[in-house]
Motif scaffolding. Structure first.
Motif, mmCIF file in Angstrom:
data_model
loop_
_atom_site.group_PDB
_atom_site.id
_atom_site.type_symbol
_atom_site.label_atom_id
_atom_site.label_comp_id
_atom_site.label_asym_id
_atom_site.label_seq_id
_atom_site.Cartn_x
_atom_site.Cartn_y
_atom_site.Cartn_z
ATOM 1 N N THR A 68 -9.061 -5.938 -1.031
ATOM 2 C CA THR A 68 -8.630 -4.574 -0.766
ATOM 3 C C THR A 68 -9.807 -3.709 -0.370
ATOM 4 O O THR A 68 -10.779 -3.589 -1.110
ATOM 5 C CB THR A 68 -7.957 -3.964 -2.017
ATOM 6 O OG1 THR A 68 -6.847 -4.770 -2.365
ATOM 7 C CG2 THR A 68 -7.515 -2.541 -1.741
ATOM 8 N N ARG A 70 -11.577 -0.182 0.166
ATOM 9 C CA ARG A 70 -11.410 1.067 -0.568
ATOM 10 C C ARG A 70 -11.994 2.275 0.137
ATOM 11 O O ARG A 70 -12.015 3.351 -0.434
ATOM 12 C CB ARG A 70 -12.089 0.938 -1.933
ATOM 13 C CG ARG A 70 -11.500 -0.191 -2.774
ATOM 14 C CD ARG A 70 -10.055 0.056 -3.117
ATOM 15 N NE ARG A 70 -9.500 -0.992 -3.937
ATOM 16 C CZ ARG A 70 -8.232 -1.053 -4.306
ATOM 17 N NH1 ARG A 70 -7.386 -0.156 -3.901
ATOM 18 N NH2 ARG A 70 -7.807 -2.041 -5.042
ATOM 19 N N SER A 94 5.450 -4.709 -7.586
ATOM 20 C CA SER A 94 5.416 -4.006 -6.306
ATOM 21 C C SER A 94 6.810 -3.820 -5.723
ATOM 22 O O SER A 94 7.630 -4.741 -5.712
ATOM 23 C CB SER A 94 4.550 -4.780 -5.307
ATOM 24 O OG SER A 94 3.198 -4.775 -5.708
ATOM 25 N N LEU A 96 7.701 -2.055 -2.198
ATOM 26 C CA LEU A 96 7.175 -1.381 -1.021
ATOM 27 C C LEU A 96 8.141 -1.518 0.153
ATOM 28 O O LEU A 96 8.917 -2.468 0.218
ATOM 29 C CB LEU A 96 5.816 -1.977 -0.638
ATOM 30 C CG LEU A 96 4.697 -1.835 -1.671
ATOM 31 C CD1 LEU A 96 3.584 -2.824 -1.382
ATOM 32 C CD2 LEU A 96 4.160 -0.412 -1.675
ATOM 33 N N ALA A 121 0.912 -2.978 -4.819
ATOM 34 C CA ALA A 121 0.076 -3.461 -3.716
ATOM 35 C C ALA A 121 0.734 -4.684 -3.105
ATOM 36 O O ALA A 121 1.281 -5.536 -3.807
ATOM 37 C CB ALA A 121 -1.329 -3.819 -4.209
ATOM 38 N N THR A 209 -6.156 -4.500 3.004
ATOM 39 C CA THR A 209 -5.298 -3.365 2.681
ATOM 40 C C THR A 209 -6.169 -2.131 2.517
ATOM 41 O O THR A 209 -7.336 -2.220 2.111
ATOM 42 C CB THR A 209 -4.486 -3.592 1.392
ATOM 43 O OG1 THR A 209 -5.378 -3.901 0.309
ATOM 44 C CG2 THR A 209 -3.502 -4.723 1.576
ATOM 45 N N ASP A 211 -5.928 2.146 1.135
ATOM 46 C CA ASP A 211 -5.166 3.031 0.272
ATOM 47 C C ASP A 211 -5.192 4.466 0.787
ATOM 48 O O ASP A 211 -6.046 4.853 1.583
ATOM 49 C CB ASP A 211 -5.732 3.017 -1.154
ATOM 50 C CG ASP A 211 -5.588 1.654 -1.800
ATOM 51 O OD1 ASP A 211 -6.484 1.284 -2.571
ATOM 52 O OD2 ASP A 211 -4.589 0.958 -1.528
ATOM 53 N N ASN A 212 -4.234 5.265 0.243
ATOM 54 C CA ASN A 212 -4.206 6.719 0.465
ATOM 55 C C ASN A 212 -4.201 7.123 1.935
ATOM 56 O O ASN A 212 -5.135 7.763 2.393
ATOM 57 C CB ASN A 212 -5.392 7.375 -0.257
ATOM 58 C CG ASN A 212 -5.384 7.132 -1.749
ATOM 59 O OD1 ASN A 212 -4.346 7.212 -2.389
ATOM 60 N ND2 ASN A 212 -6.542 6.829 -2.296
ATOM 61 N N SER A 214 -1.114 3.927 1.734
ATOM 62 C CA SER A 214 -1.152 2.470 1.670
ATOM 63 C C SER A 214 -0.797 1.866 3.025
ATOM 64 O O SER A 214 0.181 2.275 3.666
ATOM 65 C CB SER A 214 -0.160 1.983 0.611
ATOM 66 O OG SER A 214 -0.130 0.575 0.547
ATOM 67 N N ARG A 215 -1.610 0.899 3.466
ATOM 68 C CA ARG A 215 -1.299 0.169 4.694
ATOM 69 C C ARG A 215 -1.987 -1.187 4.706
ATOM 70 O O ARG A 215 -3.013 -1.386 4.056
ATOM 71 C CB ARG A 215 -1.666 0.950 5.948
ATOM 72 C CG ARG A 215 -3.118 1.336 6.059
ATOM 73 C CD ARG A 215 -3.290 2.814 5.798
ATOM 74 N NE ARG A 215 -4.568 3.296 6.281
ATOM 75 C CZ ARG A 215 -5.450 3.947 5.504
ATOM 76 N NH1 ARG A 215 -5.210 4.132 4.229
ATOM 77 N NH2 ARG A 215 -6.562 4.410 6.025
#
Length: 223
Positions: A68, A70, A94, A96, A121, A209, A211-212, A214-215
């Motif tokens: 992931t 960050r 999860s 999503l 996630a 991946t 975040d903020n 999430s993609r």
């Protein structure tokens, strides 16, 4: 009534100017400004336009043990790219939904971004597949390009579970020399399926991946 003229002392004027300067700097450094400028942005199902980052490119960020990323995505490929299968289990709780697909082309690579909403996630099972078929039905999936990179995003659920309308994704046309387009094949039993049509055979790719928000980001490199 005529008011007497206001007198400013040099010390008070300097203090006002310093405060104004601090406010201007704070506005320029507002959180999220960098993130809005580094990713390709396109409406789902349309030809992509690629945004240009105005500040200095940020180098590839560090990742944790789950892969992931960050920090800011920058304009360099994320992660280690090769042509082998890549898989990761999702977090157990999860839930999503993939709400959109965005494509962009950069120097040396094309980027595919899957926007996500919900909790947890995602996991994934991604590999090149000469004859991709739809999960559940077994029907062949048509795709643009001459090679198919099958993307299965795990830890997903149906939109009504989250109380949202089903995203109308369909097929998103590719902008660059590598990615010809992305075809959506729906969701089934916790897995959402896409096929990335690639030009020129199998290219190295990486999966990360962010975040903020999430993609899931797939960078496909020119060989």
């Amino acid at each position: 009534m005529i008011l007497p003229p206001v007198k400013f002392s040099p010390r008070r004027t300097a203090g006002v100017l310093v405060l104004a300067g601090v406010l201007v700097v704070s506005a320029c450094d507002a959180p999220g400004d960098e993130d809005r400028s580094v990713e390709p942005v396109t409406a789902v199902g349309t030809v992509t336009s690629t945004m240009t980052k105005t500040s200095a490119p940020i180098s590839q960020e560090a990742t944790d043990t789950t892969g992931t990323a960050r920090a800011d995505a920058g304009l360099t490929p994320l992660g280690d790219a090769d042509t082998t299968m890549k898989t990761l289990r999702p977090e157990p709780s999860s839930q999503l939904v993939v709400t959109g697909v965005r494509l962009g082309t950069h120097e040396g690579f094309d980027r595919v971004v899957f926007d996500l909403t919900g909790d947890g996630a995602p996991g994934w099972f991604i590999d090149y597949n000469d004859r991709p078929v739809q999960q559940g039905s077994g029907f062949p999936i048509e795709f643009p390009g001459d090679s198919a990179l099958e993307v299965n995003i795990d830890g997903t659920t149906y939109p009504f579970t989250l109380g949202i309308d089903p995203p109308q994704i369909g097929t998103t046309v590719g902008p660059g020399p590598i990615v010809a387009g992305v075809t959506s094949s729906g969701s089934f039993e916790g897995r959402t399926q896409f096929v990335i049509g690639v030009n020129g055979g199998k290219h190295p790719y990486s999966v990360q991946t962010l975040d903020n928000p999430s993609r899931l980001v797939i960078d496909i490199l020119r060989r």
